[in-house]
Design a protein around this motif. Structure first.
Motif, PDB file in Angstrom:
ATOM      1  N   ASP A 148       0.828  -1.210   0.000  1.00 51.55           N
ATOM      2  CA  ASP A 148       0.000   0.000   0.000  1.00 51.55           C
ATOM      3  C   ASP A 148       0.862   1.260   0.000  1.00 51.55           C
ATOM      4  OD1 ASP A 148      -2.516  -1.301  -0.006  1.00 51.55           O
ATOM      5  OD2 ASP A 148      -2.320  -1.695   2.147  1.00 51.55           O
ATOM      6  N   LEU A 149       1.975   1.223   0.729  1.00 49.45           N
ATOM      7  CA  LEU A 149       2.902   2.364   0.717  1.00 49.45           C
ATOM      8  C   LEU A 149       3.493   2.549  -0.673  1.00 49.45           C
ATOM      9  CD1 LEU A 149       4.719   1.628   4.092  1.00 49.45           C
ATOM     10  CD2 LEU A 149       3.380   3.699   3.603  1.00 49.45           C
ATOM     11  N   ALA A 150       3.815   1.440  -1.346  1.00 48.59           N
ATOM     12  CA  ALA A 150       4.384   1.503  -2.694  1.00 48.59           C
ATOM     13  C   ALA A 150       3.403   2.170  -3.657  1.00 48.59           C
ATOM     14  CB  ALA A 150       4.745   0.101  -3.179  1.00 48.59           C
TER      15      ALA A 150
ATOM     16  N   PHE B 162       3.485  -3.173  -9.326  1.00 41.65           N
ATOM     17  CA  PHE B 162       3.341  -4.628  -9.418  1.00 41.65           C
ATOM     18  C   PHE B 162       2.525  -5.016 -10.654  1.00 41.65           C
ATOM     19  CE2 PHE B 162       4.032  -3.917  -4.845  1.00 41.65           C
ATOM     20  CZ  PHE B 162       5.065  -4.817  -4.603  1.00 41.65           C
ATOM     21  N   GLU B 163       1.486  -4.227 -10.957  1.00 36.88           N
ATOM     22  CA  GLU B 163       0.618  -4.561 -12.081  1.00 36.88           C
ATOM     23  C   GLU B 163       1.355  -4.451 -13.416  1.00 36.88           C
ATOM     24  OE1 GLU B 163      -0.234  -2.532  -9.579  1.00 36.88           O
ATOM     25  OE2 GLU B 163      -1.685  -3.862  -8.609  1.00 36.88           O
ATOM     26  N   MET B 164       2.200  -3.435 -13.577  1.00 37.09           N
ATOM     27  CA  MET B 164       2.947  -3.282 -14.820  1.00 37.09           C
ATOM     28  C   MET B 164       3.919  -4.446 -15.012  1.00 37.09           C
ATOM     29  SD  MET B 164       3.204  -1.516 -17.538  1.00 37.09           S
ATOM     30  CE  MET B 164       2.373   0.021 -17.124  1.00 37.09           C
ATOM     31  N   GLY B 165       4.473  -4.936 -13.892  1.00 37.88           N
ATOM     32  CA  GLY B 165       5.338  -6.106 -13.976  1.00 37.88           C
ATOM     33  C   GLY B 165       4.591  -7.326 -14.494  1.00 37.88           C
ATOM     34  N   VAL B 166       3.324  -7.454 -14.062  1.00 37.84           N
ATOM     35  CA  VAL B 166       2.484  -8.556 -14.544  1.00 37.84           C
ATOM     36  C   VAL B 166       2.257  -8.416 -16.046  1.00 37.84           C
ATOM     37  CG1 VAL B 166       0.206  -9.621 -14.433  1.00 37.84           C
ATOM     38  CG2 VAL B 166       1.348  -8.906 -12.326  1.00 37.84           C
ATOM     39  N   LYS B 167       1.998  -7.193 -16.503  1.00 38.64           N
ATOM     40  CA  LYS B 167       1.763  -6.946 -17.926  1.00 38.64           C
ATOM     41  C   LYS B 167       2.988  -7.329 -18.763  1.00 38.64           C
ATOM     42  CE  LYS B 167       1.192  -3.156 -21.242  1.00 38.64           C
ATOM     43  NZ  LYS B 167       1.026  -1.696 -21.422  1.00 38.64           N
TER      44      LYS B 167
ATOM     45  N   PHE C  32       7.337 -10.138 -10.749  1.00 39.35           N
ATOM     46  CA  PHE C  32       8.374  -9.376 -11.441  1.00 39.35           C
ATOM     47  C   PHE C  32       8.035  -7.889 -11.366  1.00 39.35           C
ATOM     48  CE2 PHE C  32       8.386 -13.581 -13.314  1.00 39.35           C
ATOM     49  CZ  PHE C  32       9.728 -13.884 -13.463  1.00 39.35           C
ATOM     50  N   PRO C  33       8.197  -7.257 -10.196  1.00 41.40           N
ATOM     51  CA  PRO C  33       7.794  -5.860 -10.033  1.00 41.40           C
ATOM     52  C   PRO C  33       8.711  -4.884 -10.756  1.00 41.40           C
ATOM     53  CG  PRO C  33       8.906  -6.626  -8.066  1.00 41.40           C
ATOM     54  CD  PRO C  33       8.760  -7.817  -8.956  1.00 41.40           C
ATOM     55  N   ILE C  34       8.202  -3.680 -10.958  1.00 42.51           N
ATOM     56  CA  ILE C  34       8.993  -2.591 -11.527  1.00 42.51           C
ATOM     57  C   ILE C  34       9.207  -1.549 -10.442  1.00 42.51           C
ATOM     58  CG2 ILE C  34       8.967  -0.674 -13.167  1.00 42.51           C
ATOM     59  CD1 ILE C  34       7.445  -2.443 -15.078  1.00 42.51           C
TER      60      ILE C  34
END
Length: 429
Positions: free
Chosen positions: A146-148, A156-161, A167-169
């Motif tokens: 939540d802090l991120a 995190f979502e862009m890493g999923v994409k 695989f976070p960014i």
């Protein structure tokens, strides 16, 4: 892998050790090894005898021919021919037994050191030391995911994409904080006498077998099938394999190496709240320390490594405890292992950030990593050790959770010279 000398001479200790690790069918596996080794050695003795007899007979043929005893010479030639056929069969038997023996030894784990406590799983691990002060956060304190999101630190979502889950960014100041942590850990290792290595992030099959990732963790590694190469799960693998098939001088020990690497782990079956956010990733950054030492000094090396990792956590201001792992919770290759866990104040749970292990001679036997005694001139197996110093994701999770304030997230003072800022806030650039 375990040495045949140990298995043959200290059979009951090996069985007890394997049972302590809860290795299934321990006695059966050990007895099978002994039986195959006996078969191999018997074939070797018969082969040696056959070759010796064949050599003697071959020497007689020339003398008989000179004496004109052609019939006797031909008779001996026939016997020599039969012995050669027998020798070939024995060589094939030996090769089969050796292959079977090696494959079986690869499936048998290391036995625990006497200091390792009994136990089945993580609940039986023993806390040997605690340090730091656990912070008290308000009831509305946020977890790191939540802090991120609040400060736009990790996507995190862009890493999923782009790749998939795990695989976070890292963005802006968080990317810089990652780099700062890597540099800080490497500099602290350098100050402690570790020579920095920049290793490949991809290894061949021999390297995987050398340090014990294969065949034990084959399903947990990313496999590049076209070239039969593996993405590394830790820098331990390429750095330790530098010393595969090497005979070192005893005066050069202990050897101390450190390396930063990205680490890749499939972590199959990892789902649920306990692996949310940074708690468990498929790709993460880590600094690893590796030591090669003589057996009589490896316990001292282990203690030095533990102090090194502890000092990092003290400087970061993170509350921690050190666990001595029980037999049932240890890795396949370790003889004794200590885990460091830091307190995640918002999640209210301990997060593992380092494992420090002594493998004793187990990896060295696989690697054929030896040293020559300067007095006796004999070669002996080294002891190998390694430790995370440190793995970044859960360190970052604890830092941003434990240091959150209404104004933003305070950066530990030791990192400020490396990252160039002292606060993570709305100005994330």
């Amino acid at each position: 892998m375990l040495t045949l000398k140990l298995i043959n001479e200290e059979t009951e200790r090996v069985i007890r050790g394997l049972n302590k690790k809860h290795f299934p069918n321990a006695e059966e596996a050990v007895r099978t090894v002994i039986a195959i080794d006996k078969k191999r050695r018997e074939a070797q003795q018969l082969l040696d005898s056959s070759l010796s007899e064949s050599k003697k007979m071959a020497a007689q043929i020339g003398a008989l021919m000179k004496e004109g005893k052609k019939d006797e010479a031909e008779e001996i030639k026939t016997k020599v021919s039969h012995l050669k056929e027998k020798s070939k069969e024995l060589e094939e038997d030996m090769a089969t037994a050796q292959k079977e023996l090696t494959e079986l030894l690869y499936t048998i784990p290391n036995i625990p050191n006497e200091e390792v406590p009994e136990g089945k799983d993580a609940s039986d691990n023993v806390v040997v030391k605690e340090g730091g002060v656990i912070p008290e956060l308000p009831d509305d304190a946020l977890c790191h995911w939540d802090l991120a999101k609040k400060y736009n630190l990790i996507d995190f979502e862009m890493g999923v994409k782009i790749t998939g889950a795990g695989f976070p960014i890292y963005i802006g100041k968080m990317a810089r904080l990652q780099r700062a942590l890597e540099t800080f850990f490497l500099e602290e290792a350098r100050k402690s006498g570790y020579l920095e290595i920049q290793p490949p992030f991809v290894i061949n099959e021999a390297s995987g077998y050398g340090t014990g990732q294969l065949p034990d963790k084959e399903g947990q590694m990313y496999h590049c099938t076209a070239d039969n190469l593996y993405l590394i799960p830790t820098a331990e693998v390429p750095v330790t394999n530098i010393f595969r098939d090497v005979i070192l001088n005893d005066q050069d020990l202990p050897i101390k190496r450190c390396a930063y690497s990205a680490c890749f782990r499939r972590e199959a079956g990892s789902y649920g709240k306990d692996v949310r956010g940074l708690n468990r990733l498929h790709q993460f950054d880590k600094v690893e320390i590796v030591r090669i030492d003589k057996p009589e000094h490896s316990r001292e090396s282990l203690d030095e490594m533990l102090r090194h990792v502890e000092n990092l956590l003290v400087k970061l201001g993170l509350p921690y405890h050190i666990l001595r792992l029980c037999g049932g919770d240890m890795s396949f290759t370790s003889a004794i292992c200590y885990d460091f866990e830091v307190w995640s104040a918002a999640q209210k749970r301990w997060l593992e950030v380092s494992s420090v292990s002594n493998f004793e001679s187990y990896q060295a036997n696989r690697l054929k990593c030896r040293y020559r005694d300067s007095k006796t001139k004999k070669t002996e197996l080294c002891h190998t050790l390694n430790g995370s110093a440190l793995a970044l994701p859960r360190i970052v999770a604890a830092i941003i959770e434990n240091n959150q304030t209404p104004e933003g997230i305070c950066i530990p003072k030791c990192l400020v010279p490396y990252c160039g800022f002292d606060m993570l806030d709305d100005k994330n650039n």
